[in-house]
Design a protein around this motif. Structure first.
Motif, PDB file in Angstrom:
ATOM      1  N   ALA A 137       0.862  -0.966  -0.081  1.00 16.99           N
ATOM      2  CA  ALA A 137       0.085  -0.058   0.049  1.00 16.99           C
ATOM      3  C   ALA A 137       1.041   1.126  -0.154  1.00 16.99           C
ATOM      4  N   ASN A 138       0.580   2.334  -1.009  1.00 14.98           N
ATOM      5  CA  ASN A 138       1.363   3.363  -1.061  1.00 14.98           C
ATOM      6  C   ASN A 138       0.466   4.783  -1.129  1.00 14.98           C
ATOM      7  N   VAL A 139       0.865   5.572  -0.269  1.00 13.26           N
ATOM      8  CA  VAL A 139       0.267   7.013  -0.304  1.00 13.26           C
ATOM      9  C   VAL A 139       1.167   8.212  -0.672  1.00 13.26           C
ATOM     10  N   SER A 140       0.858   8.782  -1.400  1.00 10.54           N
ATOM     11  CA  SER A 140       1.764   9.955  -2.219  1.00 10.54           C
ATOM     12  C   SER A 140       1.017  11.181  -2.246  1.00 10.54           C
ATOM     13  N   GLY A 141       1.628  12.183  -2.610  1.00 18.72           N
ATOM     14  CA  GLY A 141       0.819  13.522  -2.856  1.00 18.72           C
ATOM     15  C   GLY A 141       0.077  13.560  -4.130  1.00 18.72           C
ATOM     16  N   TYR A 142       0.622  13.247  -5.244  1.00 19.87           N
ATOM     17  CA  TYR A 142      -0.105  13.339  -6.283  1.00 19.87           C
ATOM     18  C   TYR A 142      -0.535  12.095  -7.406  1.00 19.87           C
ATOM     19  N   GLY A 143       0.073  11.070  -6.788  1.00 21.33           N
ATOM     20  CA  GLY A 143      -0.385   9.950  -7.654  1.00 21.33           C
ATOM     21  C   GLY A 143       0.705   9.182  -8.148  1.00 21.33           C
ATOM     22  N   PRO A 144       0.784   8.001  -8.766  1.00 21.20           N
ATOM     23  CA  PRO A 144       2.041   7.286  -8.923  1.00 21.20           C
ATOM     24  C   PRO A 144       2.518   7.589 -10.416  1.00 21.20           C
ATOM     25  N   ALA A 188      -9.344   6.822   3.003  1.00 18.79           N
ATOM     26  CA  ALA A 188      -9.309   6.125   1.710  1.00 18.79           C
ATOM     27  C   ALA A 188      -8.405   5.067   1.372  1.00 18.79           C
ATOM     28  N   ALA A 189      -6.983   5.340   1.991  1.00 15.23           N
ATOM     29  CA  ALA A 189      -6.121   4.234   1.954  1.00 15.23           C
ATOM     30  C   ALA A 189      -6.474   3.001   2.872  1.00 15.23           C
ATOM     31  N   SER A 190      -6.986   3.285   3.973  1.00 14.32           N
ATOM     32  CA  SER A 190      -7.626   1.911   4.630  1.00 14.32           C
ATOM     33  C   SER A 190      -8.778   1.318   4.001  1.00 14.32           C
ATOM     34  N   HIS A 191      -9.537   1.903   3.195  1.00 15.95           N
ATOM     35  CA  HIS A 191     -10.527   1.607   2.239  1.00 15.95           C
ATOM     36  C   HIS A 191     -10.108   0.603   1.147  1.00 15.95           C
ATOM     37  N   ALA A 192      -8.880   1.016   0.519  1.00 18.20           N
ATOM     38  CA  ALA A 192      -8.148   0.340  -0.440  1.00 18.20           C
ATOM     39  C   ALA A 192      -7.564  -0.812   0.204  1.00 18.20           C
ATOM     40  N   ILE A 193      -6.832  -0.792   1.287  1.00 18.61           N
ATOM     41  CA  ILE A 193      -6.361  -1.891   2.127  1.00 18.61           C
ATOM     42  C   ILE A 193      -7.303  -2.985   2.161  1.00 18.61           C
ATOM     43  N   LEU A 194      -8.345  -2.544   2.866  1.00 18.70           N
ATOM     44  CA  LEU A 194      -9.490  -3.677   3.034  1.00 18.70           C
ATOM     45  C   LEU A 194     -10.008  -4.292   1.674  1.00 18.70           C
ATOM     46  N   THR A 195     -10.153  -3.683   0.678  1.00 16.91           N
ATOM     47  CA  THR A 195     -10.500  -4.004  -0.399  1.00 16.91           C
ATOM     48  C   THR A 195      -9.723  -5.260  -1.074  1.00 16.91           C
ATOM     49  N   HIS A 210      -2.354   2.260  -4.590  1.00 17.03           N
ATOM     50  CA  HIS A 210      -1.944   3.561  -4.354  1.00 17.03           C
ATOM     51  C   HIS A 210      -3.121   4.392  -4.222  1.00 17.03           C
ATOM     52  N   VAL A 211      -2.990   5.147  -3.215  1.00 17.85           N
ATOM     53  CA  VAL A 211      -3.967   6.437  -2.959  1.00 17.85           C
ATOM     54  C   VAL A 211      -2.943   7.593  -2.750  1.00 17.85           C
ATOM     55  N   SER A 212      -3.722   8.735  -3.201  1.00 16.35           N
ATOM     56  CA  SER A 212      -2.826  10.247  -2.869  1.00 16.35           C
ATOM     57  C   SER A 212      -3.655  11.036  -2.315  1.00 16.35           C
ATOM     58  N   LEU A 213      -2.904  12.220  -1.846  1.00 15.34           N
ATOM     59  CA  LEU A 213      -4.005  13.411  -1.173  1.00 15.34           C
ATOM     60  C   LEU A 213      -4.774  14.055  -2.389  1.00 15.34           C
ATOM     61  N   TYR A 214      -4.167  13.909  -3.703  1.00 15.43           N
ATOM     62  CA  TYR A 214      -4.846  14.544  -4.868  1.00 15.43           C
ATOM     63  C   TYR A 214      -6.083  13.777  -5.316  1.00 15.43           C
ATOM     64  N   SER A 215      -5.959  12.486  -5.289  1.00  8.06           N
ATOM     65  CA  SER A 215      -6.968  11.696  -5.630  1.00  8.06           C
ATOM     66  C   SER A 215      -8.195  11.752  -4.326  1.00  8.06           C
ATOM     67  N   THR A 216      -7.873  11.646  -3.307  1.00  8.39           N
ATOM     68  CA  THR A 216      -8.854  11.785  -2.268  1.00  8.39           C
ATOM     69  C   THR A 216      -9.489  13.172  -2.032  1.00  8.39           C
ATOM     70  N   ALA A 217      -8.695  14.148  -2.465  1.00  9.62           N
ATOM     71  CA  ALA A 217      -9.357  15.495  -2.559  1.00  9.62           C
ATOM     72  C   ALA A 217     -10.264  15.782  -3.571  1.00  9.62           C
ATOM     73  N   LEU A 218      -9.916  15.029  -4.683  1.00 14.14           N
ATOM     74  CA  LEU A 218     -11.013  15.097  -5.839  1.00 14.14           C
ATOM     75  C   LEU A 218     -12.287  14.024  -5.489  1.00 14.14           C
ATOM     76  N   TRP A 219     -12.009  13.115  -4.916  1.00 16.54           N
ATOM     77  CA  TRP A 219     -13.086  12.168  -4.619  1.00 16.54           C
ATOM     78  C   TRP A 219     -14.123  12.845  -3.607  1.00 16.54           C
ATOM     79  N   MET A 220     -13.543  13.513  -2.600  1.00 16.53           N
ATOM     80  CA  MET A 220     -14.250  14.240  -1.590  1.00 16.53           C
ATOM     81  C   MET A 220     -15.320  15.153  -2.402  1.00 16.53           C
TER      82      MET A 220
END
Length: 411
Positions: A137-144, A188-195, A210-220
């Motif tokens: 599981a990876n978390v970044s600022g803007y995506g992979p 969001a990352a915990s959701h991804a890990i559970l999936t 992979h989850v990012s701050l950017y992807s999560t903010a857009l999803w919100m």
């Protein structure tokens, strides 16, 4: 503790038996495994050098976040429910221990940059060779991918890039404090890990996620994104009260406290609201009520209600509205929530015995399970607090552990 709370605590936790290994810093990444720890997962946090820098992040915007032991309360938020090992994975013996832990893990989580992961040998290609079924599981600022994929980021940068800073409708960018996007990304990352854990169980495979701050903010902002892209509408509505209906607005009461209501469809609630306010005449005035029985938005109408709300306290107005089925609630400061009866009765705020702070109230787990329990189990670890315990679990004896300490591989 109440008998119902004791009964809930005695129930098994959903993720008991799941093993998670973490090499992460600050909150957006480590916050995700803290959440999984709330669900019962066994989490080992690896630190080296001076440890996670979040330990020492004690000041922001004039706020002192230091606990009595000198470490940041934010580190506690991000690392509850974890055991800690100090391990230099750049040494040969440290790498051997690290790989032993990877072999036993269901999940490995990191939020370090792409090039740093490669340098440390904690990237998916390397670790999947050690454990082919690992969930990486990876978390970044803007995506992979893309030109910003290897650039570090903090919460405000994700807010900025995503348009979230304009969500309040203000002309100047407004930052949400503190760590709101970090926490959302952790969720969001915990959701991804559970999936991925479910996929592993059903399909027998590990994978990189992979989850990012950017992807999560857009999803919100999913509704806002749809309004902007599909209908070419600017969804960032101003908070100026005179531009909103009385049925979707906030009002200050006699005691200086605020109350807010939201009602849709408006024609269903407008007459109930006016009668509850003892202002039935407004319903017959075409300046304030349209032919469909809805309020006419405008500064004059809001001013009339502003004057009316000053006649009672916030709690008195709540006593008027609730029996009528009107959807109002108090506007609380976050410090007030700690003692909110609605939060307490639902376990959204719970007591917790912290080893340096003593008896405090903390957020409870937001989900109720009928057959499981969930929530914070223990405080964040000190650097290397559980090193010996963890090494003994994978077969290291006392003499060998002491040798590793002398060599600086572990502490």
């Amino acid at each position: 503790m109440t008998s119902s709370a004791e009964q809930k605590k005695s129930k098994p936790m959903p993720l008991e038996g799941i093993k998670i290994l973490e090499y992460g810093v600050f909150h957006a990444g480590p916050g995700s495994t803290a959440i999984l720890g709330d669900l019962g997962a066994d989490i080992i946090k690896i630190e080296s050098g001076f440890g996670d820098p979040e330990r020492y992040w004690t000041k922001v915007a004039g706020i002192d976040m230091a606990m009595p032991d000198g470490e940041s309360i934010m580190h506690e938020v991000s690392n509850r429910n974890k055991r800690g090992i100090y391990l230099d994975i750049m040494t040969e013996k440290g790498r051997e221990i690290f790989h032993r832990l990877v072999q036993d893990a269901d999940v490995f989580m990191t939020n370090l940059r792409k090039t740093t992961k490669k340098k440390l040998g904690i990237d998916y290609e390397t670790l999947s060779a050690v454990n082919p079924k690992i969930i990486h599981a990876n978390v970044s600022g803007y995506g992979p991918e893309g030109p910003m994929s290897n650039i570090g980021a903090f919460d405000p940068l994700g807010q900025a890039r995503s348009g979230l800073m304009f969500a309040t409708g203000s002309a100047e960018p407004t930052m949400l404090h503190l760590g709101v996007l970090d926490q959302s990304t952790a969720i969001a990352a915990s959701h991804a890990i559970l999936t991925a854990l479910l996929v592993k169980e059903r399909q027998g495979i590990g994978q990189e996620i992979h989850v990012s701050l950017y992807s999560t903010a857009l999803w919100m902002q999913h509704p806002n994104m749809m309004l902007a892209s599909a209908l070419s509408i600017n969804p960032c509505v101003t908070g100026i009260r005179t531009q909103h209906s009385p049925l979707r607005n906030r009002f200050q009461c006699k005691d200086g406290k605020w109350i807010i209501g939201t009602h849709h469809p408006e024609e269903k609630y407008w007459s109930v609201f006016c009668r509850g306010m003892k202002m039935e005449a407004i319903l017959e005035d075409p300046k304030y009520t349209d032919t469909a029985g809805r309020p006419m938005t405008g500064a004059e109408l809001i001013a009339i209600f502003d004057a009316a709300f000053l006649k009672k306290t916030r709690d008195e107005w709540m006593e008027v509205f609730q029996p009528l089925g009107l959807m109002f609630c108090p506007v609380l400061h976050v410090a007030e929530v700690e003692h909110d009866p609605q939060a307490l009765i639902n376990g959204y705020v719970v007591p917790f015995d912290h080893r340096s702070l003593g008896r405090i109230n903390i957020p409870g787990y937001p989900v109720h399970f009928s057959e499981n329990s969930a929530g914070t189990r223990f405080s964040a670890p000190g650097i290397g607090e559980h090193t010996r315990e963890i090494l003994e679990e994978i077969g290291y004896g006392s003499d060998r552990i002491e040798d590793l300490k002398k060599q600086g591989v572990v502490k």
